[in-house]
Scaffold this motif. Sequence first.
Motif, PDB file in Angstrom:
ATOM      1  N   ARG A 112       0.999   4.077  -2.875  1.00 57.29           N
ATOM      2  CA  ARG A 112       0.656   5.451  -2.543  1.00 57.29           C
ATOM      3  C   ARG A 112       1.810   6.391  -2.832  1.00 57.29           C
ATOM      4  NH1 ARG A 112      -2.535   2.988   1.858  1.00 57.29           N
ATOM      5  NH2 ARG A 112      -4.701   3.397   1.328  1.00 57.29           N
ATOM      6  N   SER A 113       3.010   5.866  -2.530  1.00 55.52           N
ATOM      7  CA  SER A 113       4.180   6.696  -2.807  1.00 55.52           C
ATOM      8  C   SER A 113       4.326   6.957  -4.308  1.00 55.52           C
ATOM      9  CB  SER A 113       5.440   6.013  -2.275  1.00 55.52           C
ATOM     10  OG  SER A 113       5.758   4.927  -3.091  1.00 55.52           O
ATOM     11  N   GLY A 169       2.001   7.900  -6.070  1.00 52.52           N
ATOM     12  CA  GLY A 169       1.033   8.949  -6.452  1.00 52.52           C
ATOM     13  C   GLY A 169      -0.374   8.423  -6.609  1.00 52.52           C
ATOM     14  N   LEU A 170      -0.555   7.154  -6.231  1.00 56.57           N
ATOM     15  CA  LEU A 170      -1.906   6.605  -6.391  1.00 56.57           C
ATOM     16  C   LEU A 170      -2.680   6.808  -5.101  1.00 56.57           C
ATOM     17  CD1 LEU A 170      -1.072   3.237  -8.157  1.00 56.57           C
ATOM     18  CD2 LEU A 170      -1.950   5.321  -9.237  1.00 56.57           C
ATOM     19  N   ASN A 171      -4.029   6.831  -5.239  1.00 60.64           N
ATOM     20  CA  ASN A 171      -4.867   6.921  -4.039  1.00 60.64           C
ATOM     21  C   ASN A 171      -5.845   5.755  -4.015  1.00 60.64           C
ATOM     22  OD1 ASN A 171      -3.756   9.471  -3.297  1.00 60.64           O
ATOM     23  ND2 ASN A 171      -5.047  10.379  -4.910  1.00 60.64           N
ATOM     24  N   PRO A 172      -5.350   4.558  -3.787  1.00 61.42           N
ATOM     25  CA  PRO A 172      -6.255   3.410  -3.816  1.00 61.42           C
ATOM     26  C   PRO A 172      -7.062   3.320  -2.522  1.00 61.42           C
ATOM     27  CG  PRO A 172      -4.057   2.667  -3.294  1.00 61.42           C
ATOM     28  CD  PRO A 172      -3.959   4.137  -3.478  1.00 61.42           C
ATOM     29  N   SER A 173      -8.302   2.822  -2.702  1.00 66.64           N
ATOM     30  CA  SER A 173      -9.085   2.517  -1.507  1.00 66.64           C
ATOM     31  C   SER A 173      -8.614   1.175  -0.980  1.00 66.64           C
ATOM     32  CB  SER A 173     -10.581   2.465  -1.864  1.00 66.64           C
ATOM     33  OG  SER A 173     -10.833   1.419  -2.761  1.00 66.64           O
ATOM     34  N   GLU A 174      -9.018   0.858   0.261  1.00 68.14           N
ATOM     35  CA  GLU A 174      -8.556  -0.393   0.871  1.00 68.14           C
ATOM     36  C   GLU A 174      -9.023  -1.591   0.040  1.00 68.14           C
ATOM     37  OE1 GLU A 174      -6.471  -0.637   3.427  1.00 68.14           O
ATOM     38  OE2 GLU A 174      -6.403   1.546   3.374  1.00 68.14           O
ATOM     39  N   THR A 210     -15.230   7.306   1.022  1.00 65.60           N
ATOM     40  CA  THR A 210     -14.143   6.378   0.711  1.00 65.60           C
ATOM     41  C   THR A 210     -13.071   7.085  -0.092  1.00 65.60           C
ATOM     42  OG1 THR A 210     -15.854   4.700   0.526  1.00 65.60           O
ATOM     43  CG2 THR A 210     -13.637   4.081  -0.208  1.00 65.60           C
ATOM     44  N   GLN A 252     -11.223   9.522   1.950  1.00 63.30           N
ATOM     45  CA  GLN A 252     -10.315   8.807   2.850  1.00 63.30           C
ATOM     46  C   GLN A 252      -9.096   8.307   2.119  1.00 63.30           C
ATOM     47  OE1 GLN A 252     -13.263   6.097   4.121  1.00 63.30           O
ATOM     48  NE2 GLN A 252     -13.929   7.336   5.893  1.00 63.30           N
ATOM     49  N   ALA A 253      -9.314   7.681   0.925  1.00 64.96           N
ATOM     50  CA  ALA A 253      -8.197   7.140   0.142  1.00 64.96           C
ATOM     51  C   ALA A 253      -7.236   8.250  -0.224  1.00 64.96           C
ATOM     52  CB  ALA A 253      -8.743   6.462  -1.104  1.00 64.96           C
ATOM     53  N   HIS A 278      -6.532  11.954  -8.807  1.00 69.72           N
ATOM     54  CA  HIS A 278      -7.854  12.535  -8.592  1.00 69.72           C
ATOM     55  C   HIS A 278      -7.681  14.030  -8.585  1.00 69.72           C
ATOM     56  CE1 HIS A 278      -8.426   8.483  -6.884  1.00 69.72           C
ATOM     57  NE2 HIS A 278      -9.619   8.619  -7.485  1.00 69.72           N
ATOM     58  N   ARG A 311      -5.309   9.413   2.779  1.00 70.50           N
ATOM     59  CA  ARG A 311      -4.263   8.465   3.166  1.00 70.50           C
ATOM     60  C   ARG A 311      -3.055   8.599   2.248  1.00 70.50           C
ATOM     61  NH1 ARG A 311      -8.742   3.983   4.283  1.00 70.50           N
ATOM     62  NH2 ARG A 311      -8.998   4.364   6.548  1.00 70.50           N
ATOM     63  N   GLY A 312      -3.348   8.652   0.915  1.00 64.48           N
ATOM     64  CA  GLY A 312      -2.264   8.797  -0.066  1.00 64.48           C
ATOM     65  C   GLY A 312      -1.491  10.082   0.189  1.00 64.48           C
ATOM     66  N   ILE A 352       6.714  11.038   3.300  1.00 66.46           N
ATOM     67  CA  ILE A 352       7.912  10.692   2.517  1.00 66.46           C
ATOM     68  C   ILE A 352       8.658  11.964   2.163  1.00 66.46           C
ATOM     69  CG2 ILE A 352       8.719   9.763   0.284  1.00 66.46           C
ATOM     70  CD1 ILE A 352       6.252   7.822   0.490  1.00 66.46           C
ATOM     71  N   GLY A 386       0.843  -1.207   0.000  1.00 65.97           N
ATOM     72  CA  GLY A 386       0.000   0.000   0.000  1.00 65.97           C
ATOM     73  C   GLY A 386       0.871   1.249   0.000  1.00 65.97           C
ATOM     74  N   THR A 387       1.838   1.260   0.854  1.00 69.90           N
ATOM     75  CA  THR A 387       2.736   2.394   0.956  1.00 69.90           C
ATOM     76  C   THR A 387       3.445   2.649  -0.363  1.00 69.90           C
ATOM     77  OG1 THR A 387       3.146   1.617   3.212  1.00 69.90           O
ATOM     78  CG2 THR A 387       4.523   3.427   2.396  1.00 69.90           C
ATOM     79  N   LEU A 445       0.684   9.966   3.389  1.00 72.62           N
ATOM     80  CA  LEU A 445       1.878   9.139   3.207  1.00 72.62           C
ATOM     81  C   LEU A 445       2.918   9.906   2.415  1.00 72.62           C
ATOM     82  CD1 LEU A 445       2.794   6.035   3.648  1.00 72.62           C
ATOM     83  CD2 LEU A 445       2.517   5.957   1.170  1.00 72.62           C
ATOM     84  N   ARG A 446       2.454  10.438   1.294  1.00 74.77           N
ATOM     85  CA  ARG A 446       3.389  11.127   0.415  1.00 74.77           C
ATOM     86  C   ARG A 446       4.008  12.333   1.113  1.00 74.77           C
ATOM     87  NH1 ARG A 446      -0.448   9.506  -3.303  1.00 74.77           N
ATOM     88  NH2 ARG A 446      -1.618  11.478  -3.177  1.00 74.77           N
ATOM     89  N   GLU A 500     -14.481   3.472   4.311  1.00 75.97           N
ATOM     90  CA  GLU A 500     -13.487   2.681   5.015  1.00 75.97           C
ATOM     91  C   GLU A 500     -13.012   3.575   6.170  1.00 75.97           C
ATOM     92  OE1 GLU A 500     -11.351   2.552   1.505  1.00 75.97           O
ATOM     93  OE2 GLU A 500     -12.186   0.677   0.776  1.00 75.97           O
ATOM     94  N   PRO A 527       0.209   1.552   6.810  1.00 72.24           N
ATOM     95  CA  PRO A 527      -0.619   2.701   6.493  1.00 72.24           C
ATOM     96  C   PRO A 527      -1.706   2.918   7.525  1.00 72.24           C
ATOM     97  CG  PRO A 527      -0.395   1.258   4.566  1.00 72.24           C
ATOM     98  CD  PRO A 527       0.276   0.603   5.741  1.00 72.24           C
TER      99      PRO A 527
END
Lengths: 174, 459
Positions: free
Chosen positions: A43-44, A46-51, B418, B421-422, A91, B425-426, B433, A39-40, B429-430, A125, B449
């Motif tokens: 995300r690093s 540049g993606l924003n995935p849902s769980e 959702t 939230q996603a 997004h 979270r992204g 970093i 996941g990390t 994290l970024r 989530e 995460p």
Amino acid sequence: MSNLDPFLIKKIRSASITSSAFDTFDQSNNGTCDVREIGTVLRSLGLNPSEEQLKYWIREMEEEEPTGYIQFDKFFKVATIIFSTNAVIRHDEEEIFRAFQALDAEKKGYLLPDDLRRFMLTDGEAFSQEEMDEMLAVSIGRITLTFTQACTDTSDNRIYYEGTDFVAVLASNE
Amino acid sequence: MAATTNTTTALSSFPKEPPLPPIGQSHFHRLNSLAASTIKSTQQQIFPALPQLSLAPEEQQQQQQQQQLQLSEHQQTSIIIEDVGLTGKLVNVEAQRVMSVLQEAQRKIAIIGLLPDEVDRRVSTVFGAETVALIGEYKILESKYKSLMESKAAEHEIKETARQLRMSTRALCRHFLQNSNLISKLRFLKSTKSSLLQTFESLLQEVKGLVYERLKMSVEEEKAKQDQLSVIIAKEQKTSNDVRLLKEELEKAKKERNFESMFISWLVDELRDIKQQAEDTTKRLESRSKQKEDQEMLQAKDKETSIKQDIERCKEDLKEMIAKNREEEAALRKKKFKVESEVENWIHKYDQDMEEKQGELEDITAIYNEEKAQLDELQERYNDLQKEYEKIMDERKKQQENRIAEEKRLKHMHQCATLIQAIFRGWKLRREIQKKKAGGKGASKKTTPKGETPKKKKK
């Protein structure tokens, strides 16, 4: 993937980024990575995935017998698919704005922190308490953002999502 | 035919008149020719066997002149001609000469007539040898001429013989006239004259008289007479012509009349025939029609009787039928009466029934009305209920819709949450970093995460 020419350069770049990102978390340096780190990594990138999406992708990456570790080539294959399909790559502001608007039933142009907390903790989530606090801190400026000019008006304790304020903060980072 | 006869009569009447020679001719010649022609004609008629008389006129003339001279010398010897004085009365010398010639001829004929029939002994004794020879020659020639004429010998032969005969005759006559004593001797020998000779002599005498009459007249008189005559002749011719024409016309008219009369008679005949025919036809037709009529009468009578019989029969039939029909009628009347009474009964019954039914119907109607009222009431109530029900149903539907919309909204909100939230979270994290990068390469922490605690770092 010939039909994705416009993304060819992006792909190459992402590959390098991917490998570097992967390397970042490849602590044993054997070309594998812990499932929990995926996941990390994504995300690093540049993606924003849902769980849910994240779970689906991890299932694709894993071996037939789950080992708890992901091979780089497998990860790379799925990552290329993800980038090429352009599913959750980015997004933009508009999208984010709409999402907030949906939460703002009365179209006031702002959300109250309690409302946001209720939404974030009960729907979707759900956030953990810490995540929630952090988010509120960002949005209402209880904490000072380092590289954003969050324009949330702290005085009236409202989260203004309109304009460039909070939405712009969320969409700006790389 | 009439025309031809007419012309013939005209022609035959013509020679009776003396011929009219041209005026320019000499009297003498004319007279002579006239005499000759008369002599010739008579001679041809009466004496065909004496051609010596038909001498050529000039020759005869000379002969006669000579004879006349001789005669004047020997007038005393003339026995036959007593009328010598006739010449004396004539004024014209030529006329006197003509008369004398005629007298001479008469004398010569007398001599010829006195010639003996045969040259026998008596003759020879009386006359001299010379005379006998002449007579004999004459007789021979005469007989020869006769035979030639009878046998119809060749013409030239006849002419020759005639010439010889004429010569002989001339010689004989001269001889006798020279010797007058011989004439007395001849008279002595033959006292009787032949009947033919007598008639000839009488005719000659007549001719002589006529010639004298003519010669007595002067030329002018003659001419006037001739003119008159010619006028008369022309008149006569004209009249005869007229007569002929009229006769022709008459003939034509007669023919026409004949034809017409014939036609009329034919028509009459025809008419009679037609009448006859018509009568016949009428009779026949009458008889036939009568027959037919009789026949038809008979037939009609027959028919009449048969028809009468038919009528009788029909009348009987009619009577029978009437009787039968009366009976039937009576039966039917009875039946009708019965039926009528039945019908009446039925009607009565029907009326009763109807009354009954009417009562029933009224009862039922009352019940019906009552029930109807009830039904109306119930219907009203039902309608109210129906409205209510509909209202409820609408509400429910609305509620349902609202619920669905709400669910949809919640779902959308959930999705949006959702997403937010996603993204958060992204982003978080970024940011960490980046912070790490910014803060040098510190010891990287092992963080999930989810389990990550928000770090509050300040620049």
